[in-house]
Design a protein around this motif. Structure first.
Motif, PDB file in Angstrom:
ATOM      1  N   LEU A  20      61.814  32.818  80.061  1.00  0.00           N
ATOM      2  CA  LEU A  20      62.698  33.272  80.329  1.00  0.00           C
ATOM      3  C   LEU A  20      63.016  31.528  80.989  1.00  0.00           C
ATOM      4  N   GLU A  21      62.270  30.650  81.299  1.00  0.00           N
ATOM      5  CA  GLU A  21      63.152  28.749  80.974  1.00  0.00           C
ATOM      6  C   GLU A  21      64.007  29.344  80.735  1.00  0.00           C
ATOM      7  N   ARG A  22      64.133  29.870  78.634  1.00  0.00           N
ATOM      8  CA  ARG A  22      64.631  29.115  77.195  1.00  0.00           C
ATOM      9  C   ARG A  22      65.790  29.935  77.870  1.00  0.00           C
ATOM     10  N   LEU A  23      65.918  31.880  78.912  1.00  0.00           N
ATOM     11  CA  LEU A  23      66.988  32.689  78.529  1.00  0.00           C
ATOM     12  C   LEU A  23      67.527  32.795  79.817  1.00  0.00           C
ATOM     13  N   LEU A  24      66.779  32.112  80.823  1.00  0.00           N
ATOM     14  CA  LEU A  24      68.007  32.454  81.927  1.00  0.00           C
ATOM     15  C   LEU A  24      68.530  30.797  81.701  1.00  0.00           C
ATOM     16  N   PRO A  25      69.962  31.039  82.277  1.00  0.00           N
ATOM     17  CA  PRO A  25      70.962  30.329  83.196  1.00  0.00           C
ATOM     18  C   PRO A  25      70.100  28.858  83.816  1.00  0.00           C
ATOM     19  N   SER A  26      70.755  27.818  83.369  1.00  0.00           N
ATOM     20  CA  SER A  26      69.911  26.392  83.673  1.00  0.00           C
ATOM     21  C   SER A  26      70.804  26.335  85.333  1.00  0.00           C
ATOM     22  N   PRO A  27      70.017  25.814  86.244  1.00  0.00           N
ATOM     23  CA  PRO A  27      70.477  25.577  88.038  1.00  0.00           C
ATOM     24  C   PRO A  27      71.361  24.836  87.819  1.00  0.00           C
ATOM     25  N   ASP A  28      72.328  23.975  86.701  1.00  0.00           N
ATOM     26  CA  ASP A  28      73.137  24.053  86.417  1.00  0.00           C
ATOM     27  C   ASP A  28      74.848  24.146  85.562  1.00  0.00           C
ATOM     28  N   THR A  29      74.268  25.558  85.657  1.00  0.00           N
ATOM     29  CA  THR A  29      75.326  26.189  85.293  1.00  0.00           C
ATOM     30  C   THR A  29      76.375  26.906  85.832  1.00  0.00           C
ATOM     31  N   LEU A  30      77.610  26.586  85.758  1.00  0.00           N
ATOM     32  CA  LEU A  30      78.258  27.350  86.945  1.00  0.00           C
ATOM     33  C   LEU A  30      78.408  28.954  86.598  1.00  0.00           C
ATOM     34  N   PRO A  31      78.929  29.532  87.415  1.00  0.00           N
ATOM     35  CA  PRO A  31      78.661  28.663  88.921  1.00  0.00           C
ATOM     36  C   PRO A  31      77.192  28.809  90.219  1.00  0.00           C
ATOM     37  N   SER A  33      76.161  28.448  92.471  1.00  0.00           N
ATOM     38  CA  SER A  33      74.878  29.431  92.871  1.00  0.00           C
ATOM     39  C   SER A  33      74.195  31.159  92.630  1.00  0.00           C
ATOM     40  N   ILE A  34      74.959  32.034  91.923  1.00  0.00           N
ATOM     41  CA  ILE A  34      74.467  32.908  91.910  1.00  0.00           C
ATOM     42  C   ILE A  34      73.240  32.451  90.533  1.00  0.00           C
ATOM     43  N   HIS A  35      73.542  31.209  89.783  1.00  0.00           N
ATOM     44  CA  HIS A  35      71.887  31.330  88.221  1.00  0.00           C
ATOM     45  C   HIS A  35      71.036  30.707  89.388  1.00  0.00           C
ATOM     46  N   ARG A  36      71.442  29.492  90.550  1.00  0.00           N
ATOM     47  CA  ARG A  36      70.361  29.040  91.272  1.00  0.00           C
ATOM     48  C   ARG A  36      69.910  29.769  91.956  1.00  0.00           C
ATOM     49  N   ALA A  37      70.189  30.883  92.333  1.00  0.00           N
ATOM     50  CA  ALA A  37      69.573  32.543  93.216  1.00  0.00           C
ATOM     51  C   ALA A  37      68.917  33.104  92.083  1.00  0.00           C
ATOM     52  N   ILE A 116      72.667  40.103  96.187  1.00  0.00           N
ATOM     53  CA  ILE A 116      73.449  41.223  95.089  1.00  0.00           C
ATOM     54  C   ILE A 116      73.607  41.155  94.050  1.00  0.00           C
ATOM     55  N   LEU A 117      74.571  40.273  93.729  1.00  0.00           N
ATOM     56  CA  LEU A 117      75.140  39.769  92.582  1.00  0.00           C
ATOM     57  C   LEU A 117      74.354  38.876  91.689  1.00  0.00           C
ATOM     58  N   ALA A 118      73.092  38.579  92.316  1.00  0.00           N
ATOM     59  CA  ALA A 118      72.093  37.934  91.508  1.00  0.00           C
ATOM     60  C   ALA A 118      71.337  39.308  90.344  1.00  0.00           C
ATOM     61  N   GLY A 119      70.907  39.597  91.262  1.00  0.00           N
ATOM     62  CA  GLY A 119      70.541  40.461  91.366  1.00  0.00           C
ATOM     63  C   GLY A 119      70.678  41.639  89.874  1.00  0.00           C
ATOM     64  N   ASP A 120      72.314  42.148  90.131  1.00  0.00           N
ATOM     65  CA  ASP A 120      73.352  42.526  89.329  1.00  0.00           C
ATOM     66  C   ASP A 120      73.033  41.475  87.872  1.00  0.00           C
ATOM     67  N   ALA A 121      73.332  40.136  87.805  1.00  0.00           N
ATOM     68  CA  ALA A 121      72.886  39.572  87.105  1.00  0.00           C
ATOM     69  C   ALA A 121      72.104  39.900  86.166  1.00  0.00           C
ATOM     70  N   LEU A 122      70.904  39.491  87.126  1.00  0.00           N
ATOM     71  CA  LEU A 122      68.875  39.791  86.095  1.00  0.00           C
ATOM     72  C   LEU A 122      68.848  41.283  85.435  1.00  0.00           C
ATOM     73  N   GLN A 123      69.743  41.687  85.374  1.00  0.00           N
ATOM     74  CA  GLN A 123      70.039  43.329  85.045  1.00  0.00           C
ATOM     75  C   GLN A 123      70.493  43.164  83.574  1.00  0.00           C
ATOM     76  N   THR A 124      71.651  42.642  83.719  1.00  0.00           N
ATOM     77  CA  THR A 124      72.649  42.829  82.422  1.00  0.00           C
ATOM     78  C   THR A 124      71.671  41.798  81.195  1.00  0.00           C
ATOM     79  N   LEU A 125      71.099  40.457  82.129  1.00  0.00           N
ATOM     80  CA  LEU A 125      70.736  39.747  81.079  1.00  0.00           C
ATOM     81  C   LEU A 125      69.715  40.642  80.023  1.00  0.00           C
ATOM     82  N   ALA A 126      68.826  40.974  80.733  1.00  0.00           N
ATOM     83  CA  ALA A 126      67.667  41.896  80.952  1.00  0.00           C
ATOM     84  C   ALA A 126      67.843  42.854  79.663  1.00  0.00           C
TER      85      ALA A 126
END
Length: 310
Positions: A20-31, A33-37, A116-126
């Protein structure tokens, strides 16, 4: 073969978190807010049961005694889908909860829109992650089909019944406040919770047999195991909601009772619910008998599902 389930859970969670650490965008990746969420909810804790079940099913069907290379990415994708479902389940329009895994829920920490968008983004990334698995194209398609049916409403060509996770959530919402029936409770549990647990095991099994042939019976046995264990898991969850504190659970206790939700103890009582969960696990074990000691890890995890206290 005697297995220490806590060691199994610990090592499986570490492997999953590394992926997960490798696959998820880092907290410093724009935008930001959503990556931190996304990371807030993904790394808020949790047992990583679903990815561990997927990896152990892959280990069993691969027959090498090792978790196949790349299976951790499949597990991570499943954990993304699970986390997305929790983010959305906690929203004010659904369960309206402010505590998850002992931490503020995503919408409490980041606002409803970003949650809401964080959930959407996690589903898409999955699904992006699953599409990139190092498996033959036919296996990748089979895994994508299996997981998408389990997550959705169950609608589609040759789709299984009951509906998938989202379909189960809809039935759960629409039945709130109504007098629960045994048929209703079982259909919700098999869809809302059981479907993702079952598909974790089946998709892991598909991943493990990608490099060699296996009978259709192998997948059907894994599906039976997953369905039985998944229903047992949710029955125990219902019991814990009625018997444990919020601190012990890491989420708000007693909400199901307060909102008159369709739960197993509401129909059968706590003692019978515990007996039913144990019987389901016994049936799950029977489905894996042909695999012998290779199934020990999955059996140990299934036992843990009904013996856990939180």
């Amino acid at each position: 073969m005697q297995l220490n389930v806590q060691d199994l859970l610990r090592s499986g969670a570490e492997i999953t978190d590394q992926a997960l650490e490798r696959l998820l965008p880092s907290p410093d990746t724009l935008p930001h807010s959503i990556h931190r969420a996304m990371r807030h909810s993904t790394f808020a804790g949790g047992k990583r049961l679903r990815p561990i079940l997927a990896m152990e099913a892959a280990r069993m069907t691969a027959g090498t005694g090792e978790i196949p290379a790349g299976a951790a990415d499949l597990g991570a994708a499943i954990e993304m889908l699970h986390t997305y479902s929790l983010i959305h389940d906690d929203l004010p329009a659904l369960d309206n909860d402010d505590l998850r895994r002992g931490k503020p829920t995503c919408h409490v920490a980041f606002g409803e829109a970003i949650a809401i968008l964080a959930g959407d983004a996690l589903q898409t990334l999955a699904f992006q992650t699953i599409a990139s698995l190092p498996t033959p194209p036919a296996t990748t398609v089979a895994i994508l089909r299996e997981i998408s049916l389990a997550v959705g409403t169950g609608v589609g060509p040759n789709s299984p019944l009951p509906p998938g996770m989202i379909g189960g959530q809809v039935v759960d919402i629409e039945s709130e406040g109504k007098q629960p029936t045994a048929e209703l409770v079982e259909s919700i549990h098999r869809a809302k919770t059981g479907a993702l647990i079952t598909t974790s095991i089946v998709s892991g099994g598909l991943y493990g047999i990608a490099s060699h042939s296996a009978s259709e019976n192998t997948i059907e046995r894994l599906r039976t195991f997953g369905e039985k264990a998944g229903l047992a898991f949710q029955i125990v969850d219902d019991v814990l909601d009625m018997t444990q504190s919020s601190e012990e659970l890491g989420k708000t206790a007693g909400k199901d009772t307060a909102s008159v939700k369709a739960t197993w103890p509401a129909i059968y009582g706590i003692d019978q619910s515990r007996k039913d969960a144990a019987e389901l696990i016994a049936d799950a074990f029977a489905a894996l008998e042909p695999f012998g000691q290779q199934a020990d890890a999955l059996k140990a995890l299934a036992n843990y599902l009904v013996e856990r206290k939180h």
